[in-house]
Design an enzyme around this catalytic site. Structure first.
Site, short mmCIF file in Angstrom:
data_model
loop_
_atom_site.label_atom_id
_atom_site.label_comp_id
_atom_site.label_asym_id
_atom_site.label_seq_id
_atom_site.Cartn_x
_atom_site.Cartn_y
_atom_site.Cartn_z
N TYR A 203 22.36 36.33 52.70
CA TYR A 203 22.34 35.31 51.65
C TYR A 203 21.96 35.94 50.33
O TYR A 203 20.98 36.66 50.25
CB TYR A 203 21.32 34.21 51.99
CG TYR A 203 22.01 32.91 52.32
CD1 TYR A 203 22.75 32.24 51.34
CD2 TYR A 203 21.95 32.36 53.60
CE1 TYR A 203 23.41 31.07 51.63
CE2 TYR A 203 22.62 31.19 53.89
CZ TYR A 203 23.35 30.54 52.90
OH TYR A 203 24.02 29.39 53.19
N GLU B 169 22.09 34.03 47.09
CA GLU B 169 22.20 33.00 46.04
C GLU B 169 21.60 33.51 44.74
O GLU B 169 20.51 34.09 44.73
CB GLU B 169 21.47 31.72 46.47
CG GLU B 169 22.24 30.96 47.54
CD GLU B 169 21.40 29.88 48.17
OE1 GLU B 169 20.21 30.12 48.42
OE2 GLU B 169 21.95 28.79 48.42
N ASP C 122 45.33 30.97 33.59
CA ASP C 122 45.20 31.10 35.04
C ASP C 122 46.19 32.18 35.47
O ASP C 122 47.37 31.91 35.62
CB ASP C 122 45.48 29.76 35.71
CG ASP C 122 45.31 29.83 37.21
OD1 ASP C 122 45.15 30.95 37.76
OD2 ASP C 122 45.33 28.76 37.86
N THR D 173 42.94 34.63 41.13
CA THR D 173 42.65 34.97 42.52
C THR D 173 42.60 36.50 42.57
O THR D 173 43.03 37.18 41.64
CB THR D 173 43.78 34.52 43.46
OG1 THR D 173 44.99 35.19 43.08
CG2 THR D 173 44.00 33.02 43.40
N LYS E 113 46.44 38.10 45.33
CA LYS E 113 47.90 38.05 45.14
C LYS E 113 48.36 39.42 44.64
O LYS E 113 48.14 40.40 45.35
CB LYS E 113 48.24 36.87 44.24
CG LYS E 113 47.84 35.53 44.90
CD LYS E 113 48.15 34.30 44.09
CE LYS E 113 47.63 33.06 44.81
NZ LYS E 113 47.81 31.83 44.01
N ARG F 56 41.04 37.88 49.90
CA ARG F 56 41.19 36.49 49.46
C ARG F 56 39.94 36.06 48.68
O ARG F 56 38.83 36.12 49.20
CB ARG F 56 41.35 35.61 50.70
CG ARG F 56 41.75 34.18 50.48
CD ARG F 56 42.37 33.62 51.74
NE ARG F 56 43.57 34.39 52.02
CZ ARG F 56 44.75 34.18 51.44
NH1 ARG F 56 44.92 33.20 50.59
NH2 ARG F 56 45.79 34.93 51.73
#
Ligand SMILES: *Cc1c(COP(=O)(O)O)cnc(C)c1O
Length: 421
Positions: A53, A55, A200, A227, A230, A236
């Protein structure tokens, strides 16, 4: 990839993994948003960092034990900033859609307006498709192409609509548009109406990082969303880049966490760092330039067969063909048929499509994955020939079997590479 432990422990999942490995190895991947990552990216993505974790952000975490998560996230951030020539990067978005939504939340209040590309002219679902929940929160207005045959955007109309509706944000970007946008115009219109101008670049991030396409930041764009899986050829995931405004970057960081997401997927961020390292290698420029050459080679074959291409061709990695209008086969039928002979692509609406989204007139295909595989113009053109041949002979089983066999042979000649550096 080694799946020995899965094989021993969970034969059902193993069967699916093995099946997918084989499918990827033996077929030609033409979905323009897909690619193959290196072994190094897969190892980082499958690493022990999934246990942690983290955060918060490097140096400012909520839990202890962050020596190595901090190191990996800083590497990803610094490499991203260098690749895209900007001052700030947030590498925590779990994927493209969460990156977009967090950015909308950071920049707009409920009821505010965003201007984006019309969805049937190439825009993405997250740019305000009625099926998405964000359309209940924000108001979306559109710009379109002026001329479908050349792809030119109607910038005069865009300015008129922007002046009338005062959007808070103007967005350049697309998932199904084969040309380069006039970024200077976007910035000019944005400044005139007082909007934040964002791009984008989910589809074309690899082309931009590889200097084969223009970088919207060079024209004064404020923010870029992307992203990482791609054309950028990473794991991903999503990412938000801010050119120079510390104020905007801070708003975005706060919205990504704690505003919108919980703990970052640190193994995924390690994969991003490795992929961004690969994208800094000189080979990546060669790959990015070849993607465009290969897409153009495929477009030329379609044109030679008098198949109508939306915008008349391509300047990037993808091609949109009106197969229903030109060959009398629907997009859905073409997708199914080509999949059967080993070429994977997707049906797609064409601009002002008279047919329905689930069975549209067009297909969308592209060159990133075959370029990663090593295909040059010659092989790309051959794939396009086989596509046309299959669509023209859709009932000739013997012919289709021959095409399937040729695709399999081609794939054997070009195994998926394990490393790009
Ligand atoms: C793919 C894409 C997204 C969404 O990315 P996901 O990772 O699928 O959530 C957003 N915007 C554009 C333009 C895209 O092409």
């Amino acid at each position: 990839m080694n799946y020995d432990s899965v094989k021993k422990q969970d034969p059902e999942v193993f069967a699916a993994l093995e099946g997918e490995e084989k499918r990827e190895a033996e077929g030609v991947e033409l979905i323009p948003s897909e690619n193959y990552v290196s072994r190094a990216v897969r190892e980082a993505n499958g690493s022990c960092l999934t246990n942690k974790y983290a955060e918060g952000y490097p140096g400012k975490r909520y839990y202890g034990g962050q020596e190595f998560t901090d190191a990996v996230e800083v590497l990803a951030i610094e490499r991203a900033k260098k690749l895209f020539n900007c001052a700030y990067a947030n590498v925590q978005p779990h994927a493209g859609a969460p990156a977009n939504i967090a950015t909308y939340f950071a920049l707009m209040e409920p009821g505010d307006t965003l201007m984006g590309m019309d969805l049937s002219h190439g825009g993405h679902l997250t740019h305000g498709h009625p099926v998405t929940y964000i359309t209940k929160i924000f108001n979306f207005i559109r710009y379109k192409m002026k001329d479908i045959e050349t792809g030119e955007i109607d910038y005069d109309e865009m300015l008129k609509v922007a002046k009338a509706n005062k959007p808070k944000v103007i967005m350049a970007g697309f998932s199904a548009y084969p040309r380069e946008l006039n970024y200077a115009k976007f910035v000019e219109i944005g400044r005139e109406v007082g909007a934040i101008v964002i791009a984008d670049i989910a589809h074309i991030a690899g082309l931009i990082a590889g200097k084969a396409a223009k970088n919207p930041f060079d024209f004064g764009f404020d923010i870029m969303l992307t992203t990482t899986h791609k054309t950028l050829r990473g794991p991903r995931g999503g990412m938000i880049l801010t050119r120079e405004s510390e104020e905007l970057a801070k708003k975005i960081d706060k919205m990504v966490f704690p505003g919108f997401q919980g703990g970052p997927i640190m193994n995924n961020i390690a994969g991003k760092a490795v992929a961004f390292g690969e994208a800094q290698h000189p080979n990546f420029k060669v790959y990015a330039a070849q993607i465009i050459k290969n897409a153009k080679a495929m477009a030329e074959v379609f044109k030679a067969h008098n198949i109508r291409l939306i915008t008349g061709g391509t300047d990037n990695h993808l091609v949109l063909a009106d197969v229903y209008g030109s060959l009398g086969i629907s997009g859905k039928d073409a997708e199914t048929l080509l999949d059967r002979v080993g070429m994977t692509l997707n049906k797609n609406m064409i601009a002002d499509d008279p047919r329905k989204p689930m069975d549209p007139s067009g297909i969308r295909f592209g060159s990133p994955a075959i370029t990663t595989r090593g295909f040059m113009e010659k092989e790309s053109a051959r794939v396009a020939e086989l596509m046309v041949d299959a669509m023209k002979n859709k009932s000739d089983e013997k012919k289709l079997a021959g095409i399937r066999e040729e695709i399999r042979t081609l794939c054997k000649r070009f195994p998926i590479p394990e490393s790009f550096v």
